[in-house]
Design a protein around this motif. Structure first.
Motif, short mmCIF file in Angstrom:
data_model
loop_
_atom_site.label_atom_id
_atom_site.label_comp_id
_atom_site.label_asym_id
_atom_site.label_seq_id
_atom_site.Cartn_x
_atom_site.Cartn_y
_atom_site.Cartn_z
N ALA A 12 -49.80 49.94 -82.62
CA ALA A 12 -50.94 50.20 -81.65
C ALA A 12 -51.78 49.06 -81.18
O ALA A 12 -51.81 48.10 -81.64
N ASP A 13 -52.81 49.46 -80.08
CA ASP A 13 -53.33 48.67 -79.40
C ASP A 13 -54.78 48.37 -80.12
O ASP A 13 -55.12 49.35 -80.93
N GLU A 14 -55.37 47.39 -80.01
CA GLU A 14 -56.89 47.26 -80.41
C GLU A 14 -57.78 48.13 -79.66
O GLU A 14 -57.39 48.46 -78.56
N SER A 15 -58.90 48.75 -80.46
CA SER A 15 -59.80 49.25 -79.71
C SER A 15 -60.49 48.71 -78.57
O SER A 15 -60.84 47.45 -78.78
N PRO A 16 -60.60 49.14 -77.43
CA PRO A 16 -60.82 48.58 -75.92
C PRO A 16 -62.52 48.45 -76.25
O PRO A 16 -62.89 47.27 -75.82
N GLU A 17 -63.15 49.23 -76.83
CA GLU A 17 -64.58 48.82 -77.00
C GLU A 17 -64.99 47.75 -78.10
O GLU A 17 -65.59 46.87 -77.68
N PHE A 18 -63.90 47.74 -79.05
CA PHE A 18 -64.16 46.51 -79.73
C PHE A 18 -63.83 45.08 -79.10
O PHE A 18 -64.51 44.23 -79.11
N MET A 20 -60.92 56.22 -82.96
CA MET A 20 -60.76 57.04 -82.13
C MET A 20 -61.91 57.47 -81.24
O MET A 20 -61.50 57.66 -80.11
N VAL A 21 -63.01 57.29 -81.75
CA VAL A 21 -64.16 57.40 -80.77
C VAL A 21 -64.17 56.50 -79.60
O VAL A 21 -64.19 56.66 -78.22
N GLU A 22 -63.71 55.17 -79.95
CA GLU A 22 -63.76 54.06 -78.86
C GLU A 22 -62.50 54.16 -78.01
O GLU A 22 -62.77 53.49 -76.91
N ASN A 23 -61.55 54.74 -78.45
CA ASN A 23 -60.38 55.18 -77.50
C ASN A 23 -60.50 56.05 -76.76
O ASN A 23 -59.59 56.47 -75.57
N GLY A 24 -61.60 57.10 -76.90
CA GLY A 24 -61.90 58.12 -76.03
C GLY A 24 -62.53 57.80 -74.57
O GLY A 24 -63.62 56.89 -74.76
N SER A 25 -62.69 58.44 -73.49
CA SER A 25 -63.32 58.62 -72.57
C SER A 25 -64.71 58.74 -72.97
O SER A 25 -64.80 59.67 -73.77
N THR A 26 -65.72 58.45 -72.18
CA THR A 26 -67.12 58.66 -72.45
C THR A 26 -67.45 60.28 -72.46
O THR A 26 -68.38 60.63 -73.22
N ASP A 27 -66.75 61.12 -71.80
CA ASP A 27 -67.02 62.46 -71.70
C ASP A 27 -66.14 63.26 -72.55
O ASP A 27 -66.31 64.40 -72.50
N ARG A 28 -65.43 62.53 -73.61
CA ARG A 28 -64.39 63.14 -74.35
C ARG A 28 -64.62 62.71 -75.81
O ARG A 28 -63.80 62.92 -76.44
N ARG A 29 -65.72 62.06 -76.03
CA ARG A 29 -65.89 61.42 -77.37
C ARG A 29 -65.86 62.42 -78.54
O ARG A 29 -65.44 62.14 -79.61
N GLY A 30 -66.49 63.55 -78.18
CA GLY A 30 -66.67 64.62 -79.20
C GLY A 30 -65.23 65.02 -79.65
O GLY A 30 -65.01 65.19 -80.84
N LEU A 31 -64.32 65.19 -78.65
CA LEU A 31 -63.08 65.74 -78.99
C LEU A 31 -62.19 64.56 -79.85
O LEU A 31 -61.56 64.85 -80.75
N SER A 75 -50.95 57.05 -77.26
CA SER A 75 -50.27 56.56 -78.34
C SER A 75 -51.16 55.86 -79.49
O SER A 75 -50.99 56.02 -80.56
N ASN A 76 -52.19 55.53 -78.76
CA ASN A 76 -53.35 54.83 -79.77
C ASN A 76 -53.92 56.02 -80.74
O ASN A 76 -54.16 55.72 -81.77
N ILE A 77 -54.29 57.11 -79.96
CA ILE A 77 -54.88 58.17 -80.85
C ILE A 77 -53.85 58.74 -81.63
O ILE A 77 -54.28 58.94 -83.03
N LEU A 78 -52.43 58.82 -81.41
CA LEU A 78 -51.45 59.31 -82.43
C LEU A 78 -51.45 58.47 -83.60
O LEU A 78 -51.37 58.80 -84.84
N VAL A 103 -57.63 51.53 -69.69
CA VAL A 103 -56.29 51.66 -70.52
C VAL A 103 -55.59 52.98 -70.16
O VAL A 103 -56.27 54.08 -69.84
N PRO A 104 -54.43 52.67 -69.84
CA PRO A 104 -53.23 53.73 -69.32
C PRO A 104 -53.44 55.08 -70.49
O PRO A 104 -53.58 54.94 -71.33
N SER A 105 -53.40 56.25 -69.63
CA SER A 105 -53.30 57.45 -70.48
C SER A 105 -52.43 57.47 -71.69
O SER A 105 -52.54 57.87 -72.62
N ARG A 106 -51.27 56.95 -71.16
CA ARG A 106 -49.98 56.99 -72.07
C ARG A 106 -50.48 55.99 -73.41
O ARG A 106 -50.35 56.59 -74.41
N ARG A 107 -50.86 54.93 -72.97
CA ARG A 107 -51.14 53.93 -74.12
C ARG A 107 -52.51 54.68 -74.97
O ARG A 107 -52.46 54.45 -76.22
N ARG A 108 -53.20 55.26 -74.42
CA ARG A 108 -54.42 56.03 -75.04
C ARG A 108 -54.01 56.96 -75.95
O ARG A 108 -54.40 57.29 -77.06
#
Length: 458
Positions: free
Chosen positions: A224-230, A155-166, A28-31, A21-26
């Motif tokens: 927004a986009d759908e969650s990539p993990e979903f 929001m957790v599913e849109n995060g990279s695996t090493d930044r899920r806490g954030l 936007s989704n988090i926003l 998922v491009p960082s820009r789209r990510r």
């Protein structure tokens, strides 16, 4: 099937070769998730903060205290509806997607806020006024009942695996910011308007602002986009079309421990709601402090919470989640709540700031990580349902009734009972936290869509 438990797809952050998922789209989704969550909780909290102001205009009573209790009972109705909404709607988010549920949620909250802003007083339309408020709270309860768990998962599913806490912490950072905005708005209208203007029309302004902001949130979420993990979970189980009832049954059968832990992670909301929506009123009723100065003091503590929450979330990605955060946060609540409310009996604005800031610091430590832990306790296929069932039932039972119970203690002449009640609940949660697995270490993140029980059986 066991080999399919950990999956990747063209939408999954764990498979950049096929198109991360491009960082820009990510962003936007988090926003979209964060702003929508902010709007949801701004609308939710402003009612509790201003209940003492509008209660006599909307709810008839033999005394101001009885009118306030009626207003808070109506406030609690929204919490009663929340678990029903969570149980019914959460499986839809696991089956059809997080984005649509989140858009509907913010839309319902917006309509509820506009009803609250535009309802004429009891003197003009009689019992239709409290009935309209009741309708608005039901709409807001349905919306809130489907919001938290959907936004946390999204929001957790849109995060990279090493930044899920954030990324997971942003839901509570948004909630804290919403409480700060609601408190700030309450402080503005109470300090700038005369008592007459405030009680007749001024209290409507914050609700109208919430309704207008809700339209913005609806637009953001609809784009927004759908969650990539979903999407990865859907791809992995495309042939599996289980009904929502069957999904709930399997959730209860396969994840009872995770449900209990999720409930305990949410239960300190009894303290959050007391601090966020009733502490200024508590100080006003028990010590005679001005409501506007109490709201201003609360805003200072909330500003600190908004900073601490994402810091704790980011730290959890480095040092782990379980021991540093929920355990320390809950222990701090147990130790501090009674002395803080006892200290509040002393006069002075500085004393009030000390009390509210101290409470918000320990609440922030708890809040910073629990959403991500909840999300990581469940596989993606039942994540929203798992969080929703446990979280919403607990919030209804403890969060929604917190201001009402607190006001009842005050009315009965036992104001310190509020501290005893909160401390007892958090102490029970602290015991459960000792059973939590560590989900924040490297290698523990997963896009697992097969429940562990099923995988082990195979």
């Amino acid at each position: 099937m066991a080999n399919a438990s950990r999956i990747t797809s063209s939408h999954s952050p764990s498979n950049p070769a096929k198109g991360e998922v491009p960082s820009r789209r990510r962003r936007s989704n988090i926003l979209a998730g964060t702003v929508g969550h902010f709007i949801e909780w701004y609308d939710w909290y402003i009612y509790g903060l201003l209940a003492a102001v509008f209660s006599s205009q909307i709810f008839p009573g033999s005394s101001p205290a009885m009118s306030l209790i009626s207003a808070l009972l109506t406030y609690a109705v929204g919490f009663v509806v929340r678990p029903l909404s969570g149980i019914i709607i959460s499986p839809l988010a696991d089956r059809y997607g997080r984005r649509g549920v989140m858009a509907v949620a913010v839309g319902g909250m917006t309509v509820g806020s506009l009803i609250l802003a535009l309802t004429p007083p009891f003197s003009a339309i009689g019992y239709a006024a409290p009935l309209l408020f009741l309708l608005a709270r039901v709409l807001q309860g349905i919306s809130a009942g489907s919001e938290s768990q959907s936004a946390i998962a999204y929001m957790v599913e849109n995060g990279s695996t090493d930044r899920r806490g954030l990324f997971g912490s942003l839901s509570n950072a948004a909630s804290g910011l919403a409480t700060l905005a609601a408190t700030g708005m309450g402080a503005i209208v109470t300090s700038t308007l005369s008592t007459h203007d405030l009680e007749t029309w001024g209290w409507r302004i914050p609700f109208a602002v919430g309704g207008l902001l809700g339209i913005v949130g609806l637009l953001l979420r609809s784009r927004a986009d759908e969650s990539p993990e979903f999407e990865a979970a859907v791809e992995d189980s495309a042939a599996e079309k289980k009904s929502e009832t069957l999904r709930l049954r399997e959730l209860l059968r396969r994840h009872p421990k995770a449900l209990l832990q999720t409930a305990a992670l949410s239960a300190p909301a009894v303290a959050y709601y007391t601090w966020a929506t009733f502490l200024p009123t508590y100080a006003h009723l028990t010590t005679g402090r001005d409501l506007d100065s109490a709201l201003a003091g609360n805003a200072i503590g909330l500003g600190l919470l908004v900073i601490i929450v994402p810091l704790c979330g980011a730290l959890s990605d480095r040092i782990g989640r379980r021991k540093p955060f929920p355990i320390i946060g809950a222990a701090g609540m147990v130790v501090l709540f009674y002395p803080l409310l006892l200290l509040l009996q002393q006069p002075g604005f500085g004393v009030y700031v000390t009390v509210t800031v101290s409470g918000w610091v320990v609440l922030a430590i708890w809040q910073g990580v629990y959403p991500t832990i909840q999300a990581e306790l469940f596989p993606a296929a039942v994540r929203v349902s798992g969080i929703g069932v446990a979280h919403q039932i607990v919030i209804a039972a403890l969060g929604g009734t917190a201001p009402l119970i607190a006001s009842s203690f005050v009315e009965a002449g036992r104001p310190m009972g509020v501290a005893v009640y909160m401390t007892a609940i958090v102490l029970i949660c602290l015991i459960v936290y000792l059973t939590l697995p560590e989900t924040g270490r490297a290698g523990t993140h997963t896009t697992d869509t097969t429940p562990p029980a099923a995988s082990e059986a195979e």
